[in-house]
Design a protein around this motif. Structure first.
Motif, PDB file in Angstrom:
ATOM      1  N   TYR A   1      -1.901   6.162  -2.196  1.00 18.41           N
ATOM      2  CA  TYR A   1      -3.189   5.588  -2.384  1.00 18.41           C
ATOM      3  C   TYR A   1      -3.352   4.568  -3.698  1.00 18.41           C
ATOM      4  O   TYR A   1      -3.801   3.025  -3.896  1.00 18.41           O
ATOM      5  CB  TYR A   1      -4.658   6.039  -2.651  1.00 18.41           C
TER       6      TYR A   1
ATOM      7  N   PRO B   1       1.045   4.935   4.737  1.00 14.58           N
ATOM      8  CA  PRO B   1      -0.055   5.049   3.883  1.00 14.58           C
ATOM      9  C   PRO B   1      -1.629   6.068   4.730  1.00 14.58           C
ATOM     10  O   PRO B   1      -2.204   6.817   4.099  1.00 14.58           O
ATOM     11  CB  PRO B   1      -0.368   3.694   4.411  1.00 14.58           C
TER      12      PRO B   1
ATOM     13  N   LEU C   1       3.674  -1.649   3.756  1.00 16.33           N
ATOM     14  CA  LEU C   1       2.941   0.164   3.693  1.00 16.33           C
ATOM     15  C   LEU C   1       3.856   1.159   3.832  1.00 16.33           C
ATOM     16  O   LEU C   1       4.138   1.293   5.022  1.00 16.33           O
ATOM     17  CB  LEU C   1       1.530   0.151   5.018  1.00 16.33           C
TER      18      LEU C   1
ATOM     19  N   VAL D   1       1.091  -0.925   0.067  1.00 18.98           N
ATOM     20  CA  VAL D   1      -0.055   0.041   0.058  1.00 18.98           C
ATOM     21  C   VAL D   1       0.839   1.619   0.025  1.00 18.98           C
ATOM     22  O   VAL D   1       1.744   1.838   1.328  1.00 18.98           O
ATOM     23  CB  VAL D   1      -0.976   0.139   1.027  1.00 18.98           C
TER      24      VAL D   1
ATOM     25  N   ALA E   1      -7.453   0.730  -1.284  1.00 16.68           N
ATOM     26  CA  ALA E   1      -6.044   0.213  -1.505  1.00 16.68           C
ATOM     27  C   ALA E   1      -5.768  -0.367  -0.363  1.00 16.68           C
ATOM     28  O   ALA E   1      -4.407  -1.679  -1.377  1.00 16.68           O
ATOM     29  CB  ALA E   1      -4.954   1.707  -1.397  1.00 16.68           C
ATOM     30  N   LEU E   2      -5.795  -0.896   0.216  1.00 15.77           N
ATOM     31  CA  LEU E   2      -6.180  -1.676   1.519  1.00 15.77           C
ATOM     32  C   LEU E   2      -6.423  -3.143   0.714  1.00 15.77           C
ATOM     33  O   LEU E   2      -5.991  -3.820   1.251  1.00 15.77           O
ATOM     34  CB  LEU E   2      -6.152  -1.477   3.186  1.00 15.77           C
TER      35      LEU E   2
END
Length: 354
Positions: free
Chosen positions: A90, A166, A163, A86, A149-150
């Motif tokens: 995004y 994020p 990540l 991520v 996005a996650l």
């Protein structure tokens, strides 16, 4: 799930060493945060784990699998590392619905339509986006776009979730909400996470352990409590929370404890001293680890209030003690005014090398 192991990992860009021979092990199912200022090498480290940067030296293991080695000439590309990532921005496609954004990596793998629908809807429920599958990104809030996005990173059922800052584009309130949401999802799935941030409160709230980085090197690895209460050096102490740096007048070190005299030898304390090398020392005392009173008592020293600031749940003071300015954050209901004499008692301190 699987863990990660970095061995002497190094990345050089021209004459700049962005990551300098770091060693780190992330346990199965652990939430590990790489924390440090801009330019410290944390994002470069994450990108090397992902396979988006080729290390100059060192090795990377994901589980028992060697995915990168400069000596053994091994480099497994990102798409074969079974990771989800991520990004800060995004990276959702504006022309696709929420469903299509999340389903995209599954369609690339040419999975059956029924399986794609099942997995996408399951993951949308997990990130609280069920019912929004037909919306487009411009119809979503920043937090909802981050959830898309996650979800896209998780729908592939990766071994590792990476990540990269994020939450940095979200407002303060939404950022706090998303911290706990990401942590709850990670704990529910039991997935191994490496999280990059420069936000110390974010790291403290979310992590099992934190690796504090500076100038391409890891300064300390530990739980949020260990990092905060027992910083390894002055950089860690100054970067994680607020700290007073007090030069001792006298020091006696005994194993992992020390007896120090401070403020022109007017106060003698027993403090923690987890010292690993020789050199000059400084006493670290957090502003919340100091009590104030109006009357003298054993193990106190007199000071004069230089500044008093009301911050809602605490009073923030600057206090002159024997020519040294000490910051104190006090939650008691007693409020002291500028110029008033007070007595300070230090509850906790740690001796570190300069």
């Amino acid at each position: 799930m699987v863990g990660i192991k970095l061995v002497n990992l190094t990345k050089v860009f021209g004459k700049v060493t962005a990551v300098d021979h770091i060693n780190l092990e992330v346990e199965d199912g652990e939430f590990m945060t790489l924390l440090g200022p801009s330019g410290c090498g944390k994002t470069t480290t994450l990108r090397m784990i992902a396979g988006l940067e080729v290390p100059t030296e060192g090795e990377i293991y994901i589980g028992d699998r060697l995915v990168s080695s400069s000596i053994k000439k091994v480099f497994i590309p990102p798409e074969r590392r079974n990771i989800g990532m991520v990004f800060q921005n995004y990276a959702v496609w504006p022309h696709m619905t929420v469903f299509d954004n999340v389903a995209y990596p599954l369609k690339i793998k040419k999975l059956p339509k029924d399986e794609i629908k099942r997995r996408v809807m399951d993951i949308l429920r997990l990130v609280h986006l069920d019912g929004m599958e037909n919306r487009y990104p411009h119809q979503l809030s920043g937090g909802q776009q981050q959830r898309v996005a996650l979800a896209r990173a998780l729908v592939m059922e990766p071994d590792i979730l990476l990540l990269d800052e994020p939450l940095s584009n979200l407002d303060a309130k939404l950022r706090e909400e998303m911290r706990f949401e990401i942590r709850a999802i990670q704990q529910k799935l039991g997935i191994t996470v490496v999280y990059v941030t420069h936000d110390q409160s974010e790291a403290m709230a979310m992590s099992d352990r934190i690796a504090v980085m500076n100038k391409g090197r890891i300064q300390q690895v530990g739980t949020p409590y260990e990092i905060y209460k027992y910083p390894a050096n002055t950089f860690v102490a100054g970067f994680i929370g607020l700290a007073n740096f007090i030069k001792p007048d006298k020091v006696e070190i005994r194993d992992d404890k020390a007896y120090v005299e401070i403020f022109n030898n007017k106060l003698r304390l027993e403090v923690a001293a987890p010292l690993k090398e020789k050199g000059e020392v400084v006493l670290i005392v957090r502003p919340m680890d100091i009590d104030l009173s109006k009357k003298p008592a054993p193990q106190t020293v007199k000071g004069v209030i230089k500044r008093a600031t009301f911050l809602g749940d605490i009073m923030d003071y600057l206090i002159d003690v024997e020519g040294t300015t000490i910051r104190v954050q006090d939650k008691s209901r007693v409020i002291y005014d500028k110029g008033e004499e007070v007595y300070l008692r230090i509850i906790h301190g740690v001796l570190v090398r300069l």
